[in-house]
Scaffold this active site. Sequence first.
Site, PDB file in Angstrom:
ATOM      1  N   THR A  31       2.804   6.046  -8.648  1.00  0.00           N
ATOM      2  CA  THR A  31       1.495   6.422  -9.154  1.00  0.00           C
ATOM      3  C   THR A  31       0.441   5.447  -8.650  1.00  0.00           C
ATOM      4  O   THR A  31       0.754   4.331  -8.231  1.00  0.00           O
ATOM      5  CB  THR A  31       1.478   6.411 -10.695  1.00  0.00           C
ATOM      6  N   ASP A  32      -0.809   5.860  -8.691  1.00  0.00           N
ATOM      7  CA  ASP A  32      -1.894   4.937  -8.397  1.00  0.00           C
ATOM      8  C   ASP A  32      -2.011   3.937  -9.556  1.00  0.00           C
ATOM      9  O   ASP A  32      -1.467   4.158 -10.648  1.00  0.00           O
ATOM     10  CB  ASP A  32      -3.196   5.709  -8.189  1.00  0.00           C
ATOM     11  N   CYS A  33      -2.727   2.849  -9.309  1.00  0.00           N
ATOM     12  CA  CYS A  33      -2.768   1.729 -10.255  1.00  0.00           C
ATOM     13  C   CYS A  33      -3.198   2.165 -11.647  1.00  0.00           C
ATOM     14  O   CYS A  33      -4.297   2.668 -11.848  1.00  0.00           O
ATOM     15  CB  CYS A  33      -3.735   0.668  -9.765  1.00  0.00           C
ATOM     16  N   GLY A  34      -2.313   1.986 -12.620  1.00  0.00           N
ATOM     17  CA  GLY A  34      -2.665   2.276 -13.998  1.00  0.00           C
ATOM     18  C   GLY A  34      -2.756   3.743 -14.370  1.00  0.00           C
ATOM     19  O   GLY A  34      -3.220   4.075 -15.458  1.00  0.00           O
ATOM     20  N   ALA A  35      -2.313   4.646 -13.479  1.00  0.00           N
ATOM     21  CA  ALA A  35      -2.478   6.077 -13.743  1.00  0.00           C
ATOM     22  C   ALA A  35      -1.728   6.520 -14.998  1.00  0.00           C
ATOM     23  O   ALA A  35      -2.242   7.326 -15.782  1.00  0.00           O
ATOM     24  CB  ALA A  35      -2.014   6.888 -12.533  1.00  0.00           C
TER      25      ALA A  35
END
Length: 290
Positions: A284-288
């Site tokens: 996932t993208d950062c913190g998604a």
Amino acid sequence: VIRCPAESRLAYGDRREKPKKPLSACPNATARPWCNTADALDARVRQLVSEMDVAELAAQVSCDIFGGVPAVERLGVNQYHFIRENNHGLLWNNICPSPAVFPQIISMAAAFNKSLWTKVGEASAVETRVNYNIGNQNSLFTQTNFNILVDPRWGRGQEVPGESPDLNSQYARAWIQGVQAPKGPHGVPLAATYCKHFAAYSFEGAGGWPDPIPNSNRHNFNAEVTKQDLADTHLPMFEVCAQVGAKGMMSSYNAINGVPMAANGALTNDLARDKWGFKGLVCTDCGAVE
């Protein structure tokens, strides 16, 4: 001879500590049960995972944009970072030797020179491996943006090849073949490519990263896309990523037709894995997920 001042070897995001050289879990094939490269990879991975306790396993899927996942020192497993930008050269500040900075993707794509894209990918892979081996960074995974430039107001148009699904797909193929060329030990790649952002990602919006705010932004945006537009415009380059064996895909923050991409099994599993044959990691993208 390149002489590096001590301060230039400090890690980006945490300049208080010098990076550590990689742990040596497998100095030889008999050091640990999973070290013999003659054994099947799946069996080796299962053996390693079975040795981890619940806390160690949970930590391996944690999210720390600056530090990555923690090491498991008792098993010789390195701290590892699954997020390392490589759009036009390796993005890693304050290290020596400093990685080369190539032209932005949209400029290189305008050359319409597939051999150029491959060569730049190869060069970035060499620098990734060198900096990993000498302890400057803790990742061999690099990320490259193959999204479609839908609207110049996006603000990230310079990161992508352009507005043509065919151009973006050809760029992705050439780039991945460069980064993942079998030029490492035993014919393995020197580095790996994550294809991002999967999929239909071309909106940033307002808000202070990484915390979403009520205004429409990339964290809460729902991309309403017809099946035809999705298939014709937003998916071809990611299908190419699967075909050429990209080692990873990064899911986008946005939802597609109401389903967040971080939890979109229809696209990441049914389509990418089952239909396209994608065998890499999905990150996932950062913190998604948070």
